[in-house]
Design a protein around this motif. Sequence first.
Motif, PDB file in Angstrom:
ATOM      1  N   VAL A  44       0.846  -1.198   0.000  1.00 32.01           N
ATOM      2  CA  VAL A  44       0.000   0.000   0.000  1.00 32.01           C
ATOM      3  C   VAL A  44       0.882   1.249   0.000  1.00 32.01           C
ATOM      4  O   VAL A  44       0.636   2.207  -0.741  1.00 32.01           O
ATOM      5  CB  VAL A  44      -0.955  -0.004   1.221  1.00 32.01           C
ATOM      6  N   ILE A  95       2.311   1.687  -3.484  1.00 29.23           N
ATOM      7  CA  ILE A  95       1.305   2.166  -4.446  1.00 29.23           C
ATOM      8  C   ILE A  95       1.084   3.669  -4.274  1.00 29.23           C
ATOM      9  O   ILE A  95       1.030   4.423  -5.246  1.00 29.23           O
ATOM     10  CB  ILE A  95      -0.023   1.391  -4.273  1.00 29.23           C
ATOM     11  N   GLN A 108       1.792   6.617  -7.072  1.00 28.89           N
ATOM     12  CA  GLN A 108       0.768   7.541  -7.561  1.00 28.89           C
ATOM     13  C   GLN A 108       1.270   8.990  -7.584  1.00 28.89           C
ATOM     14  O   GLN A 108       0.785   9.801  -8.362  1.00 28.89           O
ATOM     15  CB  GLN A 108      -0.505   7.417  -6.708  1.00 28.89           C
ATOM     16  N   LEU A 141       4.362   8.629 -16.975  1.00 28.78           N
ATOM     17  CA  LEU A 141       3.179   7.946 -16.458  1.00 28.78           C
ATOM     18  C   LEU A 141       3.603   6.657 -15.769  1.00 28.78           C
ATOM     19  O   LEU A 141       4.429   5.910 -16.286  1.00 28.78           O
ATOM     20  CB  LEU A 141       2.239   7.628 -17.628  1.00 28.78           C
ATOM     21  N   THR A 197       1.784   3.241 -14.427  1.00 27.08           N
ATOM     22  CA  THR A 197       0.531   2.485 -14.421  1.00 27.08           C
ATOM     23  C   THR A 197       0.734   1.194 -13.629  1.00 27.08           C
ATOM     24  O   THR A 197       1.603   0.392 -13.972  1.00 27.08           O
ATOM     25  CB  THR A 197       0.092   2.134 -15.862  1.00 27.08           C
ATOM     26  N   VAL A 198      -0.042   1.047 -12.553  1.00 29.83           N
ATOM     27  CA  VAL A 198      -0.003  -0.222 -11.813  1.00 29.83           C
ATOM     28  C   VAL A 198      -0.851  -1.206 -12.608  1.00 29.83           C
ATOM     29  O   VAL A 198      -2.065  -1.040 -12.715  1.00 29.83           O
ATOM     30  CB  VAL A 198      -0.560  -0.063 -10.380  1.00 29.83           C
ATOM     31  N   ILE A 199      -0.196  -2.191 -13.215  1.00 29.57           N
ATOM     32  CA  ILE A 199      -0.937  -3.087 -14.116  1.00 29.57           C
ATOM     33  C   ILE A 199      -1.347  -4.396 -13.437  1.00 29.57           C
ATOM     34  O   ILE A 199      -2.209  -5.112 -13.918  1.00 29.57           O
ATOM     35  CB  ILE A 199      -0.142  -3.382 -15.414  1.00 29.57           C
ATOM     36  N   MET A 203       3.183  -5.033 -10.053  1.00 31.83           N
ATOM     37  CA  MET A 203       3.760  -4.872 -11.390  1.00 31.83           C
ATOM     38  C   MET A 203       3.312  -3.542 -11.975  1.00 31.83           C
ATOM     39  O   MET A 203       2.134  -3.191 -11.900  1.00 31.83           O
ATOM     40  CB  MET A 203       3.323  -6.017 -12.305  1.00 31.83           C
ATOM     41  N   ILE A 204       4.270  -2.827 -12.529  1.00 33.81           N
ATOM     42  CA  ILE A 204       3.951  -1.513 -13.074  1.00 33.81           C
ATOM     43  C   ILE A 204       4.575  -1.329 -14.448  1.00 33.81           C
ATOM     44  O   ILE A 204       5.512  -2.034 -14.826  1.00 33.81           O
ATOM     45  CB  ILE A 204       4.456  -0.374 -12.155  1.00 33.81           C
ATOM     46  N   THR A 205       3.996  -0.405 -15.190  1.00 38.11           N
ATOM     47  CA  THR A 205       4.601   0.027 -16.445  1.00 38.11           C
ATOM     48  C   THR A 205       4.928   1.507 -16.322  1.00 38.11           C
ATOM     49  O   THR A 205       4.054   2.318 -16.004  1.00 38.11           O
ATOM     50  CB  THR A 205       3.643  -0.210 -17.627  1.00 38.11           C
TER      51      THR A 205
END
Lengths: 386, 386
Positions: free
Chosen positions: A205, A208, A212, A226, A228-230, A249-251
């Motif tokens: 948490v 994340i 953000q 950008l 993005t939490v995918i 996992m993020i991009t």
Amino acid sequence: MNFKEIIKLRHDLHSLAEISGREKQTAQKVKQFLEPLRPLHIVENIGGYGLAAIFDSGKSGSTYMFRAELDALPLEEEIDIDYASLNPKVSHKCGHDGHMAILLGLAGIINSRRDLWKGKVILIFQPAEETGTGADLVWSDVKFKLLKPDFVFALHNLPGYPVNSIIIKTGLFCSASQGLVVKLKGRTSHAGHPEQGNSPLPAMVNLITFLQGLKDRVIGYNRSALVTVIHLQLGERAFGTNPGEGQVMITLRAHQQQDLDLMKSAIAQKVRKLAEIYDLSCSLDWVEYFPPVHNDELCVDKVHQAAHQLKLNIITQEQPFAWTEDFSHFTRNIPGVLFGLGAGEDYPPLHHRNYDFPDSLIETGINLWWNIILNGELSSSTEIAR
Amino acid sequence: MNFKEIIKLRHDLHSLAEISGREKQTAQKVKQFLEPLRPLHIVENIGGYGLAAIFDSGKSGSTYMFRAELDALPLEEEIDIDYASLNPKVSHKCGHDGHMAILLGLAGIINSRRDLWKGKVILIFQPAEETGTGADLVWSDVKFKLLKPDFVFALHNLPGYPVNSIIIKTGLFCSASQGLVVKLKGRTSHAGHPEQGNSPLPAMVNLITFLQGLKDRVIGYNRSALVTVIHLQLGERAFGTNPGEGQVMITLRAHQQQDLDLMKSAIAQKVRKLAEIYDLSCSLDWVEYFPPVHNDELCVDKVHQAAHQLKLNIITQEQPFAWTEDFSHFTRNIPGVLFGLGAGEDYPPLHHRNYDFPDSLIETGINLWWNIILNGELSSSTEIAR
């Protein structure tokens, strides 16, 4: 040129749909079509099932490479067409069947009108574009090193734009991106005794929340980036177990490589600190890197020239696209261009279940590439009418 | 009584290990052992592969039911024993093989010494204790309704306590719990265009934060309750896709049913509000409900009496356990008792890879049940020495 034959071929390729890295039959079909067209060589198994056909005019000149993609998507075919995918849960929902058909149609003209062009033409059918691994594998394959193209060209059909319009931009055309798998490992316990375990949830948490705010914190207001939490995964469906392992996992995406690097280093530092604070072990696995696509000015001019000759509408893209394309593995090493070919303003988007490559683009695609070849040598003196 | 034969039987059951709901061979093995012991009936397929053997003394008296569990856990056998599980990724790591062996040993004595006891004895082998579904399925099965036990008894071996000690408590013995699956559905988009999609991530983070403060907010300081987030799932490993679906799974736990209900209604309200705020669709699926186990005072006294006769150490538990047991589906309808049988203070915990049921408990278990049967009718006048 018998466009009907090429459209039939597109439909055959559509029904063969194979996912990234498993394009064996598709490559075979492409090879069978190319063989009678007298290429100098057909090079197989480049970076997987990748395939290149080299055509030689016999006259001196540059080597132009044109790219199509072999792979389909892991999506069920849901539209009712008589050439529907024969493979369950796999279908061409990105139009790669159309891109291949364009190159194969081009091959027919190149062969039959060898008198009209100079130099060499390489038609390359790359594997695994959808997973971002194919172009890099092709580029790294020793068989590709021998081909030595001087210029590289690719188009991608683009729903949301007028049909047969050219969407193009000099310089940065689409973004760089980088995938990241963060694994956090604590200790499971009985769900009734979280004090005996160590769930990675609070660290997840915290991470994340950090992600953000990351763009504002390290990139700033006026540059594009950008996060993005995918994908998130914590524990299993086991109501008696307090979980011990989690994944985030993020991009990451940015126009500039340096911004991607800034975000990467900030995240790596944060994850390690969180692991320390929460007494977790952690790993960071950087995956699916797409360099940004930079379009070469002269190559863009060649597309403009051909589009003008064909009276096509040219839309100059102002901002780079947010999406990425692994064609960048070629353009970061060789002058080249990637551009969009409009598929219709109200056409279903790429990857959408109702999407199917519009056959009306095939003739335009073939003519564009053929005109570029016909127009000959790339130089700053080429006459350009915009 | 040949305890060696029963220990061998425990080892045979250990090697047969089958997961919850698939205990077919285990039930068959139990049945084969029971058949020569002249039960009045063997009732099969109760609530799945559940099996009950009814023994009748021929004399009037109460009907006592003793419970064991058929199922093993989905865990690989990692210890080196010559009776290791034959089934990959399944093993008896909760000692249910031992609990079964105790009841089967008891069956031998009941049969051979029919002169010494009165009434009826039901030995029930329930399926699927580990998933919390078996006892409820047995209870709801019309075949069980016909059995009509007057009192129900169960023990569970307990690592962390002196070997062969009795861990017991009148009234609330272990907690109530309730599983919840929250599904939140927005809309996927390209990972580069989150503005075109609607990821449930912010709602999930908001919900998790709410859950972390829930006990303090609705239950208060002096009552026991616990929210454990046991599973999170958001999207897939697809770096090009902004996710559209997420799941949050939690286990609620409390001593009092009313506290469980307070938390349930607060969560349901919060999820619906979050779905509205974030424009998501949502579903709440309440699963794996374990009522609290309440131990009947007279039944506890019977265990005390038998333990005293056997000179066993009795540990009176002060606080109810945090764990749950689906034996509560019986005790909430029929007077009964569940208690712990110490497996050793430094013994590996239940569900631990190094755990294996300690064979030294088998004789104690059999003697405990046998003494309870021998001591006869349950009444408040039974002499108790603590």
